[in-house]
Design a protein around this motif. Structure first.
Motif: not given
Length: 892
Positions: A50, A169, A173, A175, A242
């Motif tokens: 992450v 995602f 975040l 990713i 995370l």
């Protein structure tokens, strides 16, 4: 094949996993396996994939909710964890539970469409793995967005749902897309089903995207009228991803675990060892490999000693269980669950005892209430309702811990008896069913049973899924089979009965047409003012008059939408007009009882606390009962305050309103306190509100008949309060003229008591005290004279020599005096056998002789009884000579 545009245009490839045979979508040309456990190991521990920094669960939750708010979703408040709107389960296990069955069936609209929520959920299916696997929880938050597609209203479906997940995602975040795998699967739950994507990142499932469009009926899929987007994003799992900590517990409960370790002197475990162990645990199937055996396999893979690994893991497991279970239990108690032996209370107690068991096995000594209080302070920000219930939570936990310690004291005796019973039936050890029985009957955890059995030379095998089995047995509500007076087929073609008792509860008589007479005693009318039994209120009684006769109505019941009158006497012919007359005095008394019940339960809640929920009720005359959830018997002062508060509401003459409201509107306005009396299976519910809209005294969904105002109740009198079951207290009460009659009877008895005591009603207490004092003095004197008499009688006993013993037989009706004589006589002469007869009762006392052969001989002549080595008692109806002959034979 399940496909989405975002996957196709982003270059995702569809592959099949050679191990589990599932199909999955990935950007990696070299990816062979599906990316899920146990096909691949975790790849994020110590190396989270992450780029965005998220510092807390609170921040992650807020990021998720805002992400979907920006995309047109309405944020709704989380529901309780106790599913009071459902009649099939006790606890909410996923966000979709909030909307089953009413919204998912299409009966009522959702509170918003589309919507986003973060729903605390509880699942005990994997409770045995909690603390050991590194990833399992009993309580978790399911972050979710839902869309409900109707035939005439499309919101969004597979393409948009998958794209939302991809964007959350990757963009929210950080990713990289290559890290995300979409695995195809099928989902079932709560009676619904649909295809789904499991969203996987480095071996961890972080979300499930369900496209629900089936209802499961008798093992088959039936197409739903709605197409429902049912997603679940694991708040705790994503946060673990995370953080990349060795276990999910270290990520979610890190600050609490640090404080607990410091308080208890438990060292922090080696992060590298815990991380590797979690990876290997994730790849093991507990159903195939036993949890104890897993220790040895993991120790071998890590390259450490198995005994050392157990010593490292045991205290950490106990702390992980403490962290997870204490949060779940706090959620439950804050929502009104009282630990007990049934229902949701059983599950709460199971979790508390599992905490205590793990702490004990790990050798951790500390009051559980102190540890949970530490945790409540950590939960305060995210769950203010839990902090508000802090005092109740700590009181109940302390009570449960004290009960548990008492239970453990009984373990040696209870286990010995269980082993003896097992041997009698030819078993060498205790079976899993035996362990369940010992837990349910005595509260003994199987690990404790096994330890005690080991000291007695017996090995007991504890199933790895023991607690999961218990939870599964108690997770669902038992539905009582419905029984009806009349077969539905005999009345199904008739129109719905018009319910005049709702239109005007004060209607005493009415005219109606007879639509059908079934089996000569069940009468169906086109309309009726006779109330049909329901909600704890009995059906009305009265009479149906018609040209040529009359029939007594002795009961009234519902059969679907038809109301059936049970009659005695000649029923009216079909097609004629009848005049129905209700026994109004009885009905009016029942209306007072029913409205009084609503007033009373709200008064109980206000005095004892918001954890009070109705556990059952029966409105009747002259008395009614109300069962509520509570963990101890209320004090006399509390009962008096409840009664005072209830009668204050009566004296205030509060208005009583009845409203028919759409289910979701009623729930949004009043909350789930509506279902105090139980689930109401309808899309529209009848709401009874006592008091004005600005400040209602009580609001419930209810189908009973009620007064126009509380003043008509007259008076509410609590007659008796008793504890009828673990966690359930019963209030017996009465109202109106029945209450007056009850009070008058009490006064009459008080007057009689005063007269007997030699006083008046005004000074009856002092008179009774004087009488009690005289009785105590008389008792003291009796004891003194009885001792003198016993000594004299013992000295004058005539005993005959029989063998080495002396035998004496006396007749004496006073048992207490008989014991005194026996103590004095056998104390003087150890060879004495004294037999005391009083009516058909027989007692045998000896100074040292074994009574066993004496009892055996007496049984041959009709004696029935038993006792200890030097005393026996029982019943004998024969003659004295036969008795003495039998005694002589036994002593010779």
């Amino acid at each position: 094949m399940l496909s989405a545009k975002i996957l196709e245009r982003s270059g995702y490839l569809r592959k099949q996993c050679p191990l589990c045979k599932s199909y999955f979508w990935t950007l990696r040309h070299d990816q062979v396996y599906c990316g899920d456990q146990p096909c691949v190991p975790y790849g994020f521990i110590g190396s989270p994939p992450v780029k965005v920094a998220v510092d807390s669960l609170t921040e992650l939750r807020e990021r998720f909710l805002r992400f979907f708010e920006r995309r047109g979703h309405a944020r709704i408040k989380r529901y309780p964890v106790v599913a009071r709107w459902r009649d099939d389960v006790y606890l909410v296990g996923a966000s979709i539970y909030d909307f089953q069955p009413w919204v998912t069936s299409g009966a009522v609209p959702p509170p918003a469409n589309p919507l986003v929520i973060s729903q605390p959920s509880i699942r005990l299916t994997d409770v045995d793995k909690v603390g050991r696997s590194g990833r399992h929880l009993t309580g978790f938050e399911m972050m979710a967005h839902h869309a409900f597609n109707y035939p005439d209203k499309y919101v969004y479906w597979i393409d948009e749902t998958t794209e939302y997940a991809y964007e959350f995602f990757t963009k929210e975040l950080g990713i990289t897309p290559e890290e995300i795998t979409f695995k195809e699967s099928m989902w079932e739950g709560g009676g619904n089903a649909g295809e789904c994507y499991e969203v996987l990142v480095r071996g961890l499932e972080v979300a499930t995207l369900v496209f629900m469009h089936y209802e499961t009926k008798e093992g088959k899929y039936v197409e739903l009228p709605l197409k429902i987007v049912d997603t679940g994003y694991g708040l705790e799992r994503i946060y673990w991803l995370l953080k990349g900590t060795p276990t999910i517990y270290d990520a979610v409960f890190g600050p609490f675990l640090d404080r607990a370790r410091q308080k208890l002197g438990v060292p922090e475990p080696p992060a590298e060892v815990m991380g590797k162990a979690s990876i290997y645990f994730g790849q093991m199937d507990p159903e195939v490999i036993g949890l104890e055996k897993a220790y040895d396999l993991i120790a071998e893979k890590i390259g450490v000693d198995g005994k050392w690994l157990r010593e490292v893991f045991r205290p950490q497991e106990a702390l992980y269980v403490l962290a997870d279970h204490s949060r779940t239990v706090s959620w439950m108690i804050a929502d009104g669950v009282i630990p007990s032996n049934s229902g949701a209370g059983y599950l709460a107690r199971l979790l508390i005892r599992r905490i205590l068991k793990n702490l004990k096995l790990a050798g951790i000594e500390a009051p559980l209430v102190e540890l949970i209080d530490m945790h409540l302070k950590e939960l305060k920000v995210d769950y203010p309702e839990v902090w508000a219930a802090r005092d109740l939570i700590l009181e109940l936990v302390d009570l449960e811990e004290r009960k548990y310690k008492e239970i453990l004291k009984s373990a040696p005796t209870v286990v010995k008896k269980a082993l003896d019973e097992a041997r009698r039936r030819g078993a060498a050890s205790l079976s899993p069913d035996d362990l369940v029985a010992l837990y349910d009957s005595f509260g003994l955890p199987p690990e404790i049973v096994a330890d005690v059995a080991k000291t007695q030379g017996v090995e007991v095998k504890v199933p790895d899924d023991f607690y999961s089995r218990l939870a599964a047995r108690h997770a669902k509500k038992e539905k009582q089979p419905e029984s009806t007076l009349v077969e539905m087929a005999k009345v199904i073609d008739l129109p719905r009965t018009r319910e005049l008792f709702y239109e005007d509860p004060y209607m005493r008589s009415f005219k109606a047409k007879v639509l059908r007479v079934v089996d000569g005693k069940y009468v169906v009318l086109d309309q009726t003012a006779f109330y049909a039994e329901g909600g704890g209120q009995p059906g009305d009684v009265g009479v149906l008059k018609y040209s040529g006769g009359a029939a007594q109505v002795v009961d009234v019941q519902r059969v679907g939408h038809i109301i059936v009158h049970v009659v005695e006497g000649q029923p009216p012919p079909e097609g004629v007009e009848v005049v129905g007359e209700i026994d109004w005095e009885r009905r009016y008394a029942l209306m007072k009882m029913h409205t009084g019940t609503h007033v009373l339960i709200q008064s109980i809640r206000r005095v004892l606390g918001p954890h009070i929920w109705q556990a059952g009720a029966q409105k009747d005359i002259p008395s009614s009962r109300l069962d509520v959830t509570h963990y101890k018997l209320p004090t006399p002062e509390e009962v008096a305050e409840i009664e005072r508060l209830a009668n204050s509401a009566v004296q205030a003459n509060l208005p009583v309103y009845v409203k028919i409201m759409p289910r979701n509107e009623a729930e949004a306005k009043y909350g789930f306190i509506l279902y105090q009396g139980g689930v109401v299976p309808a899309r529209e519910i009848r709401v009874v509100q006592i008091g004005p809209d600005s400040d209602p005294y009580d609001v419930q969904a209810c189908g009973g008949t009620h007064l126009k105002s509380t003043g008509e109740i007259g008076i509410i009198k609590i007659q008796k309060v008793e504890r009828i079951a673990d966690g359930v207290v019963r209030f017996i009460f009465t109202t109106g003229l029945h209450a007056l009659s009850y009070i008058q009877e009490l006064e009459r008895q008080l007057g009689q008591a005063a007269q007997v005591a030699g006083g008046s009603r005004d000074n009856v207490v002092e008179a009774v005290k004087r009488l009690a004092s005289r009785a105590e003095e008389a008792e003291r004197k009796w004891r003194h004279y009885a001792e003198l008499y016993a000594k004299q009688m013992a000295q004058s006993l005539k005993a005959e020599q029989v063998g080495r013993y002396k035998l004496a037989v006396v007749e004496l009706d006073d048992e207490d005096l008989a014991k005194k004589v026996a103590e004095e006589a056998t104390g003087r002469d150890k060879d004495l056998v004294l037999v005391v007869m009083g009516g058909n009762k027989l007692s045998i006392f000896t100074g040292g002789a074994d009574v066993a052969p004496i009892v055996k001989s007496l049984r041959e002549v009709g004696f029935r009884g038993g006792g200890s080595r030097t005393f026996a008692q029982g019943v004998y109806s024969g003659d004295v000579k036969t008795l003495i002959d039998a005694l002589r034979r036994a002593l010779s």
